[in-house]
Design an enzyme around this catalytic site. Structure first.
Site, PDB file in Angstrom:
ATOM      1  N   HIS A  83       0.838  -1.199   0.000  1.00  0.00           N
ATOM      2  CA  HIS A  83       0.000   0.000   0.000  1.00  0.00           C
ATOM      3  C   HIS A  83       0.874   1.250   0.000  1.00  0.00           C
ATOM      4  O   HIS A  83       2.012   1.203   0.443  1.00  0.00           O
ATOM      5  CB  HIS A  83      -0.826   0.101   1.288  1.00  0.00           C
ATOM      6  CG  HIS A  83      -1.681  -1.079   1.610  1.00  0.00           C
ATOM      7  ND1 HIS A  83      -3.016  -1.119   1.341  1.00  0.00           N
ATOM      8  CD2 HIS A  83      -1.382  -2.269   2.207  1.00  0.00           C
ATOM      9  CE1 HIS A  83      -3.529  -2.275   1.758  1.00  0.00           C
ATOM     10  NE2 HIS A  83      -2.550  -2.991   2.286  1.00  0.00           N
ATOM     11  N   GLU A  85       2.473  -0.957   4.590  1.00  0.00           N
ATOM     12  CA  GLU A  85       2.189   0.410   4.166  1.00  0.00           C
ATOM     13  C   GLU A  85       3.505   1.125   3.870  1.00  0.00           C
ATOM     14  O   GLU A  85       4.463   1.039   4.645  1.00  0.00           O
ATOM     15  CB  GLU A  85       1.453   1.178   5.272  1.00  0.00           C
ATOM     16  CG  GLU A  85       0.020   0.737   5.510  1.00  0.00           C
ATOM     17  CD  GLU A  85      -0.983   1.380   4.541  1.00  0.00           C
ATOM     18  OE1 GLU A  85      -0.576   2.220   3.702  1.00  0.00           O
ATOM     19  OE2 GLU A  85      -2.177   1.012   4.635  1.00  0.00           O
ATOM     20  N   ASP A 132      -3.501   2.071  -4.876  1.00  0.00           N
ATOM     21  CA  ASP A 132      -2.145   1.973  -4.341  1.00  0.00           C
ATOM     22  C   ASP A 132      -1.582   0.571  -4.529  1.00  0.00           C
ATOM     23  O   ASP A 132      -2.341  -0.391  -4.611  1.00  0.00           O
ATOM     24  CB  ASP A 132      -2.134   2.370  -2.847  1.00  0.00           C
ATOM     25  CG  ASP A 132      -3.120   1.586  -1.994  1.00  0.00           C
ATOM     26  OD1 ASP A 132      -4.266   1.392  -2.424  1.00  0.00           O
ATOM     27  OD2 ASP A 132      -2.733   1.158  -0.885  1.00  0.00           O
TER      28      ASP A 132
HETATM   29 ZN   LIG Z   1      -4.098   0.464   0.454  1.00  0.00          ZN
END
Ligand SMILES: [Zn+2]
Length: 236
Positions: free
Chosen positions: A44, A109, A157
């Site tokens: 992400h 992330e 993303d």
């Molecule tokens: Zn995401």
């Protein structure tokens, strides 16, 4: 150019050095359902201005989101949820015909607004973290996907600036077909190839094309062309 006398920080990281993430626990997690173990790693971007903003949000019970790891633009690595637990990063979606991606995955992330390239330090840490997570759970390169791969049209993303080919070269993501032949492209054939590659979510043609392009050729524009099929072609 760095000023004379100031050492240039090394960005060459060993993939075997053990990583020591900063433990910053999030309350937003639960048990994996149905005894599932991680078989996917979902990448992400945070879409926030700073890593601290993202960390605060991913650990705020009011937002009900989290991930296992966050990598800052400066290479700082935080862990918020234990790998055996189910973090809340993927949401609704599907990959290879499978849903409840949160129960099946590790979420990473990357501190990035989505509008700029990912830093060398950050990519270096990602390339150090990925093989360790892959080894722990027996996840192959095919199991490393983007959020937009499993939630086409809803998520974008890690976005057009993410260097998938770099991960592919290091066997940290599924390789694209190197020599898909140039031929007239039909939507039916495209859908069939995309589904075989894992893009199984039920979305319209345009949304599917956008998601596949985000992964393989984010510069692609206009209607379907042979180049959109080439990276999906199964030459085996
Ligand atoms: Zn995401």
């Amino acid at each position: 150019m760095p000023a004379a006398g100031i050492p240039v920080p090394s960005v060459v990281l060993s993939t075997t050095d053990p990583l020591t993430p900063i433990w910053h626990p999030s309350p937003n997690f639960g048990p994996r359902r149905d005894g599932l173990k991680p078989s996917l790693i979902v990448l992400h971007y945070t879409a926030m201005n700073t890593a601290q903003d993202a960390l605060d949000r991913l650990c705020d019970p009011a937002h009900e989101v989290s991930a296992h790891y966050l990598i800052g633009g400066d290479g700082t690595l935080w862990q918020m949820v234990r790998e055996q637990d189910r973090a809340w990063h993927a949401g609704a979606g599907e990959w290879c015909g499978q849903t409840d991606i949160n129960s099946r995955s590790i979420g990473i992330e990357l501190d990035n607004t989505g509008a700029h390239p990912f830093s060398e330090l950050q990519m270096g840490v990602l390339e150090q973290l990925l093989p360790q997570v892959m080894n722990r759970w027996g996840i192959g390169p095919n199991g490393v996907i983007g959020h937009s791969d499993m939630a086409p049209g809803r998520k974008f993303d890690p976005g057009p600036h993410f260097d998938w080919q770099r991960l592919e070269r290091k066997k940290l993501a599924a390789p694209r077909s190197p020599n898909g032949e140039a031929r007239p492209a039909t939507l039916d054939e495209f859908r069939t190839l995309a589904r075989a590659a894992g893009f199984s979510a039920d979305v319209d043609d345009e949304t599917l094309l956008s998601a596949v392009r985000l992964r393989y050729r984010p510069w692609g524009k206009g209607s379907l062309c042979a180049a959109d099929l080439a990276p999906l072609a199964n030459d085996a």
